[in-house]
Write a protein that holds these residues in place. Structure first.
Motif, short mmCIF file in Angstrom:
data_model
loop_
_atom_site.label_atom_id
_atom_site.label_comp_id
_atom_site.label_asym_id
_atom_site.label_seq_id
_atom_site.Cartn_x
_atom_site.Cartn_y
_atom_site.Cartn_z
N LEU A 1 0.84 -1.21 0.00
CA LEU A 1 0.00 0.00 0.00
C LEU A 1 0.87 1.25 0.00
N PRO A 2 0.29 2.36 -0.50
CA PRO A 2 1.02 3.63 -0.38
C PRO A 2 1.26 3.94 1.09
N ALA A 3 2.39 4.54 1.37
CA ALA A 3 2.83 4.76 2.74
C ALA A 3 1.77 5.42 3.60
N GLU A 4 1.03 6.40 3.03
CA GLU A 4 0.09 7.15 3.87
C GLU A 4 -1.13 6.32 4.28
N GLN A 5 -1.37 5.19 3.57
CA GLN A 5 -2.55 4.37 3.94
C GLN A 5 -2.19 3.25 4.93
N ARG A 6 -0.87 3.04 5.08
CA ARG A 6 -0.47 1.83 5.83
C ARG A 6 -0.97 1.81 7.28
N ALA A 7 -0.79 2.94 7.96
CA ALA A 7 -1.15 2.98 9.39
C ALA A 7 -2.62 2.67 9.59
N ALA A 8 -3.45 3.35 8.79
CA ALA A 8 -4.89 3.16 8.96
C ALA A 8 -5.29 1.72 8.60
N PHE A 9 -4.67 1.18 7.49
CA PHE A 9 -5.00 -0.19 7.07
C PHE A 9 -4.59 -1.22 8.15
N GLY A 10 -3.39 -0.96 8.70
CA GLY A 10 -2.91 -1.88 9.76
C GLY A 10 -3.87 -1.90 10.94
N LYS A 11 -4.34 -0.71 11.32
CA LYS A 11 -5.28 -0.62 12.44
C LYS A 11 -6.56 -1.40 12.11
N ASP A 12 -7.05 -1.20 10.86
CA ASP A 12 -8.30 -1.87 10.46
C ASP A 12 -8.13 -3.40 10.43
N VAL A 13 -6.94 -3.85 9.93
CA VAL A 13 -6.72 -5.31 9.90
C VAL A 13 -6.71 -5.87 11.32
N ASN A 14 -6.03 -5.18 12.23
CA ASN A 14 -6.00 -5.64 13.64
C ASN A 14 -7.40 -5.68 14.22
N ALA A 15 -8.20 -4.64 13.90
CA ALA A 15 -9.57 -4.61 14.42
C ALA A 15 -10.35 -5.79 13.87
N LEU A 16 -10.15 -6.08 12.55
CA LEU A 16 -10.85 -7.21 11.93
C LEU A 16 -10.45 -8.51 12.62
N HIS A 17 -9.11 -8.68 12.85
CA HIS A 17 -8.62 -9.91 13.50
C HIS A 17 -9.28 -10.06 14.88
N THR A 18 -9.27 -8.97 15.65
CA THR A 18 -9.83 -9.02 17.00
C THR A 18 -11.32 -9.37 16.96
N GLU A 19 -12.03 -8.74 16.00
CA GLU A 19 -13.47 -9.00 15.92
C GLU A 19 -13.72 -10.47 15.57
N LEU A 20 -12.96 -10.97 14.55
CA LEU A 20 -13.18 -12.37 14.13
C LEU A 20 -12.85 -13.33 15.28
N GLU A 21 -11.80 -12.97 16.01
CA GLU A 21 -11.39 -13.86 17.09
C GLU A 21 -12.49 -13.91 18.17
N SER A 22 -13.04 -12.75 18.50
CA SER A 22 -14.07 -12.73 19.55
C SER A 22 -15.34 -13.43 19.08
N ARG A 23 -15.71 -13.21 17.80
CA ARG A 23 -16.89 -13.92 17.27
C ARG A 23 -16.65 -15.43 17.23
N PHE A 24 -15.39 -15.79 16.89
CA PHE A 24 -15.05 -17.21 16.83
C PHE A 24 -15.27 -17.86 18.21
N HIS A 25 -14.80 -17.18 19.28
CA HIS A 25 -14.95 -17.76 20.63
C HIS A 25 -16.42 -17.87 21.01
N GLN A 26 -17.20 -16.82 20.65
CA GLN A 26 -18.65 -16.89 20.96
C GLN A 26 -19.28 -18.09 20.26
N ARG A 27 -18.94 -18.21 18.97
CA ARG A 27 -19.54 -19.28 18.18
C ARG A 27 -19.13 -20.64 18.74
N ARG A 28 -17.86 -20.70 19.20
CA ARG A 28 -17.37 -21.99 19.73
C ARG A 28 -18.16 -22.41 20.97
#
Ligand code: FA5
Length: 348
Positions: free
Chosen positions: A53-80
């Motif tokens: 990604l272009p340098a100026e988008q990296r920080a925001a994208f990284g934050k969003d990916v982490n948020a996605l990972h955290t959300e999926l992980e928490s939903r995964f535990h609920q579903r489990r």
């Protein structure tokens, strides 16, 4: 900048949540985890894509990916949790037993009448301070005969023929064989008194009749002390008869002969069926034979390690089967060894 498809986080999120909703077993959930959350999964790959990604988008994208990972992980535990609960409920339902079915009765065993009477007899003597002493069924000629003042060729041996294992070893013919063993083991070389009962099977090479078997149980009693008298023997046996057959019981001593006691007696009790009035069982005499007894012969005391000038003792020996026959009005001793359930089930 154009965002490549796989970096479209909104699309990835909706695909992932769809897959999670569709996972309806532990295995499917496991597959979801491997596909999305494991180190080889999509969210890790997305994080690695940041560099494209272009340098100026990296920080925001990284934050969003982490948020996605955290959300999926928490939903995964609920579903489990949901799936675990559902699977456990299914397993409990599948393995459930119908407890309303009537149970199948299990046949219950019962004690043999000989065991019942044996226990009762031992209990009475234990209450009078006697302890139980076990001695071997396979005995030497010495313990069974010789040390009991019955040397080879003694005529009293004729009364007790037995089964010989070799020249020296035999099956004991009476529990008296344990007398010498008890005195030697418990008497501390003739320095301590002894008060024991010796229970167990005895064997004789005899014709089998309604009253005689080739194997039968006896209980022997032996008491050795410094001031033991014939009246003590009578007192102990009277107390035994009263505890076992009722408080009105009486005993009678008749002169007899055993090589290992002197004097020797046969002891009778008042007939338990007719209370002394005379009946078929006591052959109209009013008395029933209970046991043989006497004062321990000085030779036997000496063989047991005691000085007969200072120590005295009494001994008695009774057959259990004949007591069982009397007690339960059984007319043939052979029933007791026949293993016939029709007889044994009556003793439940
Ligand atoms: C004796 O055996 C002596 N040892 C008893 C004794 C002990 C006397 C201590 C003095 C001092 P006898 O042979 O009488 O004695 O047997 C004792 C009892 O064993 C009998 O009264 C009888 O109840 C039982 N008995 C003996 N032989 C048989 C048999 N073949 N079948 C069933 N019971 C038997």
């Amino acid at each position: 900048m154009t965002t490549p498809d796989d970096l479209d986080l909104a699309a990835q999120q909706s695909t992932a949540l769809g897959a999670l909703d569709a996972a309806d077993s532990s295995e499917a959930l496991e597959a979801f985890y491997r596909a999305w959350l494991a180190p080889s999964g999509v969210t890790t790959r997305l994080k690695r894509g940041i560099g494209r990604l272009p340098a100026e988008q990296r920080a925001a994208f990284g934050k969003d990916v982490n948020a996605l990972h955290t959300e999926l992980e928490s939903r995964f535990h609920q579903r489990r949790e949901v799936i675990k609960t559902r699977e456990l409920a299914a397993r409990i339902a599948a393995e459930a037993r119908d407890v309303t079915l009537p149970s199948r009765p299990r046949p219950a065993g019962a004690y043999h009448p000989v065991t019942l009477v044996m226990r009762e007899v031992l209990d009475v003597f234990q209450r009078m301070g006697f302890s139980v002493f076990e001695s071997p069924h396979v005995e030497t000629d010495d313990y069974n005969f010789g040390l009991l003042n019955m040397p080879a060729d003694h005529p009293a041996r004729d009364m007790q023929d037995t089964f010989y294992l070799d020249g020296e070893r035999l099956l004991r013919t009476h529990t008296s064989a344990g007398q010498i063993r008890a005195m030697r083991e418990l008497g501390a070389s003739g320095t301590k008194p002894v008060r024991v009962v010796l229970p167990g099977l005895c064997y004789r090479n005899e014709n089998i009749t309604t009253r005689s078997e080739i194997q039968f149980h006896q209980v022997e009693g032996l008491l050795v002390g410094r001031s033991v008298r014939m009246s003590d023997l009578k007192g102990v046996l009277l107390q035994y008869a009263r505890l076992l057959f009722g408080p009105e019981q009486r005993v009678r001593l008749r002169g007899s002969y055993f090589p290992f006691t002197e004097p020797s007696v046969e002891v009778d009790i008042r007939c338990t069926l007719c209370a002394g009035n005379g009946c078929r069982v006591c052959k109209q005499t009013g008395w029933l034979e209970l046991l043989g007894a006497g004062m321990v012969h000085p030779v036997v005391l000496a063989n047991g390690g005691y000085d007969p000038a200072e120590w005295r003792g009494f001994a008695f020996g009774m057959g259990i089967e004949r007591t069982v026959l009397q007690r339960y009005d059984i007319h043939d001793i052979r029933y007791l060894f026949g293993n016939d359930l029709r007889l044994l089930q009556q003793f439940r």
